[in-house]
Design an enzyme around this catalytic site. Structure first.
Site, PDB file in Angstrom:
ATOM      1  N   GLU A 209       1.497  -0.060  -4.847  1.00 36.81           N
ATOM      2  CA  GLU A 209       0.652   1.093  -5.140  1.00 36.81           C
ATOM      3  C   GLU A 209       1.512   2.326  -4.922  1.00 36.81           C
ATOM      4  O   GLU A 209       2.134   2.475  -3.869  1.00 36.81           O
ATOM      5  CB  GLU A 209      -0.559   1.156  -4.216  1.00 36.81           C
ATOM      6  CG  GLU A 209      -1.449   2.356  -4.535  1.00 36.81           C
ATOM      7  CD  GLU A 209      -2.273   2.848  -3.366  1.00 36.81           C
ATOM      8  OE1 GLU A 209      -3.195   3.636  -3.601  1.00 36.81           O
ATOM      9  OE2 GLU A 209      -1.985   2.457  -2.216  1.00 36.81           O
TER      10      GLU A 209
ATOM     11  N   ASP B 101       0.815  -1.209   0.000  1.00 32.74           N
ATOM     12  CA  ASP B 101       0.000   0.000   0.000  1.00 32.74           C
ATOM     13  C   ASP B 101       0.856   1.269   0.000  1.00 32.74           C
ATOM     14  O   ASP B 101       1.819   1.382   0.767  1.00 32.74           O
ATOM     15  CB  ASP B 101      -0.902  -0.002   1.241  1.00 32.74           C
ATOM     16  CG  ASP B 101      -1.759   1.234   1.342  1.00 32.74           C
ATOM     17  OD1 ASP B 101      -2.634   1.409   0.475  1.00 32.74           O
ATOM     18  OD2 ASP B 101      -1.557   2.024   2.288  1.00 32.74           O
TER      19      ASP B 101
END
Length: 613
Positions: A300, A263
């Site tokens: 990401e 993330d």
């Protein structure tokens, strides 16, 4: 590469449980076993601030806590199970007893990943790992090859997206805990599905976060959008890095996870000589050798920086792939007309051809939204190194009302957008329910117990929406109703139109898998052209013969266009699919089965036509 140190509670049937915790400033550390009669064990101080000890009385399921300097009692920072929530004692987990049946399973190569992102709590009515298992055949039948699970690290309460986790090693108790996750992964592998775990190494949630009581896990050198940054390069950074390296290895080794989705890596701040992500990849490669398995890392990132996925010998971090926000933003802005917030500067027709060929629009260009030059070139990167989508948890759930695309565009446009994602040269990702136009929103939800924190979350959500022109009142994140409204209905089983859309997705995925040039695309051999007058996008995949040709009428009116002819192409084109066909819920199409090279062709409004040589 640093030497790793085992942390947490590790049980062995032969010798008992070894406890290890990092507390560099403590003068004394004890572990308390919460038996009917509590047992208190003093731990031995070792190098770099670690404390360790062995107990034969600590067995699987035993609750325990650490006591620092005789005063502060806390759960284990590396706890693998919090059966009673984030504020209660940790529990010992035995990884020796689960019966795995996936010994013949091999992770799929990245170019075969067709990803389905889901949230455990809202994917089924029950919101558990066990409840997910019965729906795996549906995903397999749809054509999905990998599920991506939003974070399951223990968070406060029972309702959360997962990005507020405070025990990175502990599997959320309300989802089914460690045993439930193992059952799910085992069942996925039995269905031929790879499993991607979403992990958060850029920040920790606020409630139940006791890391500061143990040591300097955080640094004031940097700030993230969610608070203080984790300490990956300041004093005492080595044990913090070890903490997260061990976490990644645990998911891959003990839970048989195939890939990690990392993330928001742009918020992992590390100015050291070897970046955290590069060293993480090195440790995982070592585990690959030990287990004879292949693992995948997908980042990401908000940076449009291919350094993440470039080989380490070329100055990169060696990750396997990264998300492309630009792809989503171009598609979303083009079809919704939204031009505020981070959609500023997106939605131009020429950007669609560029993002189809390069994954990034901003690859060294000036960004109106950022007010600076942004990104770098993807010229030397493979198509499989980019994951693309038209919807995901962020882009849906961070809207004020959590609307899916099915609420923003019409049915025919949904089919066009699906074609753009699945027929792109990149790795396609669907967001749960997208394939049948789920009508329920996906909203932001939490279940904190601290009143001040609850109000802070409400205010933060309100402030976040100020850059957008959205109308209405944001649903209360703390409300259980907000969570319940976000659950999938699977209404395609009773709604014929939704079922037609799902069957259309299924056919698109089948075409991608069975057409050689689409099964392993090469973006350097993709022709992408758009005529801004008739708004027809031409995509010709030439990675292998037979070539595939996709035409997208992006306009509201019927358009006539002439087929392009690649120099090396020969023979006629055969129709594989037209989205306007009645079987896909369209108004019907008289499209001929065979077309000559350079033929003139008429496309219905908002439609996709797929041809093969």
């Amino acid at each position: 590469m640093s030497i790793l140190r085992e942390i947490g509670a590790h049980y062995s049937p032969d010798s008992g449980t070894v406890f290890t915790v990092w507390a560099p400033k403590a003068k004394k550390v004890e572990v308390v076993l919460h038996k009917p009669e509590p047992i208190q064990i003093s731990l031995q101080h070792e190098a770099m601030g670690y404390w360790t000890g062995l107990s034969e009385f600590a067995t699987p399921g035993t609750r325990y806590t650490f006591v620092l300097d005789g005063e502060t009692e806390r759960p284990d920072p590396a706890s693998q199970h919090q059966p009673d929530g984030v504020h209660k004692p940790s529990a010992i987990v035995d990884h020796h007893t689960f019966t795995w049946t996936d010994k013949k399973w091999k992770n799929l190569p990245l170019h075969e990943y067709i990803i389905y992102e889901l949230h455990v709590g809202t994917f089924t009515k029950a919101g558990t790992f066990d409840a997910m298992i019965e729906h795996l055949p549906e995903l397999k039948e749809l054509g999905i090859t990998a599920i991506e699970i939003m974070p399951v690290a223990q968070f406060p309460g029972s309702r959360n997206w997962g990005y507020d986790g405070v025990f990175p090693f502990a599997v959320q108790n309300s989802y089914g805990g460690p045993e439930g996750l193992k059952k799910l992964v085992n069942a996925c592998h039995a269905q031929g599905l790879a499993v991607i775990m979403d992990v958060v190494y850029n920040h920790m949630g606020p409630e139940g976060n006791y890391l500061n009581d143990f040591g300097p896990y955080f640094t004031d050198k940097y700030k993230t959008p969610w608070g203080t940054a984790l300490n990956f390069d300041d004093n005492y950074a080595d044990p913090v890095r070890n903490f997260f390296f061990q976490n990644a290895l645990m998911w891959l080794r003990d839970y048989h996870i195939d890939a990690l989705r990392l993330d928001a890596v742009h918020a992992i701040y590390d100015m050291g000589a070897k970046h955290f992500l590069e060293e993480l990849q090195e440790h995982v490669k070592e585990l690959e050798t030990q287990l004879d398995r292949n693992f995948i890392h997908i980042a990401e990132s908000d940076l449009n920086d291919v350094r993440l996925i470039n080989p380490t010998e070329c100055g990169g971090y060696g990750l396997d792939a990264q998300w492309s926000d630009d792809f989503h933003h171009v598609v979303h802005a083009m079809f919704t007309g939204e031009q505020d917030g981070y959609y500023v500067g997106f939605g131009k027709p020429e950007q669609l051809t560029k993002v189809m060929q390069r994954a990034f629009v901003y690859d060294g260009l000036y960004s109106e939204h950022r007010h600076r030059t942004f990104g770098n070139s993807t010229e030397h990167n493979k198509a499989e190194q980019f994951v693309v989508c038209s919807q995901n948890h962020d882009q849906v759930g961070n809207r004020m009302l959590g609307e899916r695309l099915s609420e923003l565009v019409d049915f025919e446009t949904l089919k066009v957008i699906a074609g753009l994602v699945i027929l792109s040269p990149f790795q396609p990702m669907l967001f749960m329910g997208e394939e049948y136009a789920e009508q329920n929103p996906f909203l932001y939800f939490v279940s904190h117990s601290d009143k001040d924190l609850i109000e802070a979350v409400r205010k933060g959500r309100h402030d976040e929406f100020s850059a957008f022109a959205w109308q209405g009142e944001a649903p209360d994140p703390q409300s259980k109703d907000t969570f319940e409204r976000s659950k999938l209905t699977r209404s395609y089983t009773s709604n014929p139109k939704q079922n037609q859309l799902r069957e259309y997705y299924k056919r698109l995925i089948q075409i991608r898998k069975t057409t050689r040039c689409l099964a392993k695309p090469d973006k350097s051999k993709l022709i992408a052209r758009i005529d801004e007058t008739d708004q027809v996008l031409h995509l010709i995949h030439r990675a292998a013969e037979p070539y595939a040709y996709a035409l997208f009428n992006l306009s509201d009116t019927e358009q006539t266009t002439r087929l392009l002819q690649p120099d090396e192409a020969h023979g006629n084109w055969k129709t594989l699919l037209t989205s306007a066909a009645e079987e896909w819920g369209g108004s019907g199409s008289s499209q001929p089965e065979l077309l000559e090279q350079k033929a003139e062709i008429t496309l219905p409004p908002k439609s996709v036509l797929i041809l093969v040589q």
